[in-house]
Scaffold this motif. Structure first.
Motif, short mmCIF file in Angstrom:
data_model
loop_
_atom_site.label_atom_id
_atom_site.label_comp_id
_atom_site.label_asym_id
_atom_site.label_seq_id
_atom_site.Cartn_x
_atom_site.Cartn_y
_atom_site.Cartn_z
N LYS A 77 4.74 8.76 1.12
CA LYS A 77 3.73 7.98 0.41
C LYS A 77 2.87 8.93 -0.42
O LYS A 77 2.89 10.14 -0.24
CB LYS A 77 2.83 7.21 1.39
CG LYS A 77 3.57 6.20 2.26
CD LYS A 77 4.08 5.01 1.44
CE LYS A 77 4.79 4.00 2.34
NZ LYS A 77 5.28 2.83 1.59
N SER A 81 0.39 5.96 -6.85
CA SER A 81 -0.30 6.02 -5.57
C SER A 81 -0.10 4.76 -4.75
O SER A 81 -0.12 3.64 -5.26
CB SER A 81 -1.80 6.26 -5.78
OG SER A 81 -2.05 7.52 -6.34
N ASP A 82 0.05 4.97 -3.45
CA ASP A 82 0.08 3.85 -2.51
C ASP A 82 -1.31 3.52 -1.99
O ASP A 82 -1.57 2.39 -1.57
CB ASP A 82 0.98 4.21 -1.33
CG ASP A 82 2.40 4.49 -1.75
OD1 ASP A 82 3.13 3.53 -2.05
OD2 ASP A 82 2.78 5.69 -1.81
N LYS A 97 -5.21 -1.52 -3.93
CA LYS A 97 -4.81 -0.23 -3.36
C LYS A 97 -5.98 0.75 -3.23
O LYS A 97 -5.75 1.92 -2.91
CB LYS A 97 -3.68 0.41 -4.18
CG LYS A 97 -4.04 0.71 -5.63
CD LYS A 97 -2.98 1.61 -6.29
CE LYS A 97 -1.67 0.90 -6.51
NZ LYS A 97 -0.70 1.76 -7.24
N LEU A 114 0.10 2.93 6.03
CA LEU A 114 0.92 3.00 4.81
C LEU A 114 2.40 2.78 5.11
O LEU A 114 2.90 3.20 6.16
CB LEU A 114 0.72 4.36 4.12
CG LEU A 114 -0.66 4.58 3.47
CD1 LEU A 114 -0.74 5.98 2.92
CD2 LEU A 114 -0.91 3.56 2.38
#
Length: 371
Positions: A136, A167-168, A185, A371
């Motif tokens: 991630k 980006s997660d 997010k 995540l």
């Protein structure tokens, strides 16, 4: 738990919020910390040329004599890699990505990182997303890079746009920054404080000037400080000393010529209470600009924990603590304040006792596992 590949400032010197949080995360995760890969292209000056030589040779510019030693619990490996700061053009970005990933992959393999998360506080790591076999991507955004002094704004914002997409999870420390990114997010993680360090009584530093009351500040002497305000107050308040601790990022002849202004240079973070607990007034003399409106300065919480009265120009992050600080809008306000100590607001250290970096890190660790 998943391990971390972290892109941040050079490890050492005064720690950033990323460094505070990651040091706690490293108690339960292995961390590969990659020293700064840069936010601007170098200029033709001695300082920048030395920086280029250091980066191309894989050395860090951090002052490791000021770095606190890692505890046995902290599983951090610091890497200095060769790179090209803030690449702008497509071919530069491709070359920088290739050069950096070629150096990092063997390090990642040798550390046997477990399903690592790529964590970056620098937008210029965007091109490495997906290149390091990370599981991630987390972007910890502590500054408004579109307003930050000393940054190639257009180039860095191009990198940040890509990083936002990749980006997660995006972590921010201020309301202003939270509005900048996609809500689904983005998560607020306000800054913490090492309450024990700053609230525990410390011996006075031997290099604090004696004989007069002291207004003190620690942090970089940079573009976001109101030097004109500082000089005006210092010139008119000759019965006070004005102490500044931290690196000097630009010449300040207005201050250097004043005998009651003392520029002490950088000091290790763990020694700062020996100063802030013993001067008479802590000061946050910021300019009113986009960078300051978006910032959440770490030193505000540290000043409160130290218990010394605080003077500050208005900025958004100070709003929750208005009953604990003394707002000054001008040199006249500051002079009036210093002349009437009986009217000062005093900070209440206990109000930040539960705002520790350890608690912040526990929350972040929980977010990472989701995540």
């Amino acid at each position: 738990m998943r391990d971390l590949i972290v892109f941040g400032e050079d490890f050492g010197g005064l720690p950033s919020s990323t460094q505070h949080i990651v040091r706690y995360l490293s108690h339960s995760r292995k961390v590969l910390w990659v020293n700064s890969i840069g936010l601007r292209r170098p200029k033709l000056c001695k300082k920048d040329l030395l920086r280029v030589v250091n980066k191309l040779s894989g050395r860090s510019a951090a002052n490791y004599s000021n770095k606190e030693s890692l505890s046995q619990e902290e599983q951090i490996t610091v890497a200095n890699i060769r790179t090209f700061p803030a690449p702008k053009y497509t071919w530069e970005r491709q070359l920088a990505k290739t050069v950096m990933s070629h150096q990092l992959r063997p390090l990642i393999d040798s550390l046997e990182l477990n399903d690592p998360i790529l964590w970056t506080s620098l937008p210029t790591a965007a091109d490495l997303c997906g290149e390091l076999s990370e599981s991630k991507v987390v972007y910890y955004c502590g500054d408004d890079f579109g307003a930050l002094a000393g940054v190639d704004h257009d180039t860095v914002l191009q990198h940040e746009e890509k990083l936002t997409e990749k980006s997660d999870l995006i972590l921010v420390a201020s309301d202003k920054m939270q509005d900048k990114f996609p809500k689904l997010k983005t998560q607020m993680v306000r800054h913490g404080v090492d309450y024990r360090l700053f609230s525990t009584p410390a011996d006075i530093a031997t290099d604090l000037p004696q004989g007069k009351p002291i207004v003190g500040f620690y942090g970089s002497l940079s573009e976001w400080l109101d030097i004109d305000l500082i000089a005006s107050v210092a010139q008119r308040m000759q019965n006070w000393n004005f102490v500044f601790i931290g690196p000097q990022e630009k010449p300040v002849p207005e201050l250097e010529s004043l005998h009651n202004v003392h520029l002490l240079g950088p000091r290790p973070h763990h020694l700062l209470p020996r100063y802030s607990q013993h001067w008479d007034m802590s000061w946050l003399p910021f300019k009113d600009n986009a960078q300051i409106r978006a910032c959440s300065p770490l030193k505000l919480m540290e000043y409160i924990a130290a218990g010394t009265p605080i003077a500050a120009t208005p900025f958004n992050a100070a709003n929750p603590y208005l009953n604990q600080i003394n707002l000054v809008n001008s040199s006249e306000d500051m002079i009036q304040l210093l002349n009437h100590p009986s009217e000062w607001n005093h900070p209440q250290p206990v109000t930040v006792a539960d705002e520790s970096w350890q608690q912040r890190a526990q929350f972040v660790s929980w977010l990472l596992e989701l995540l």
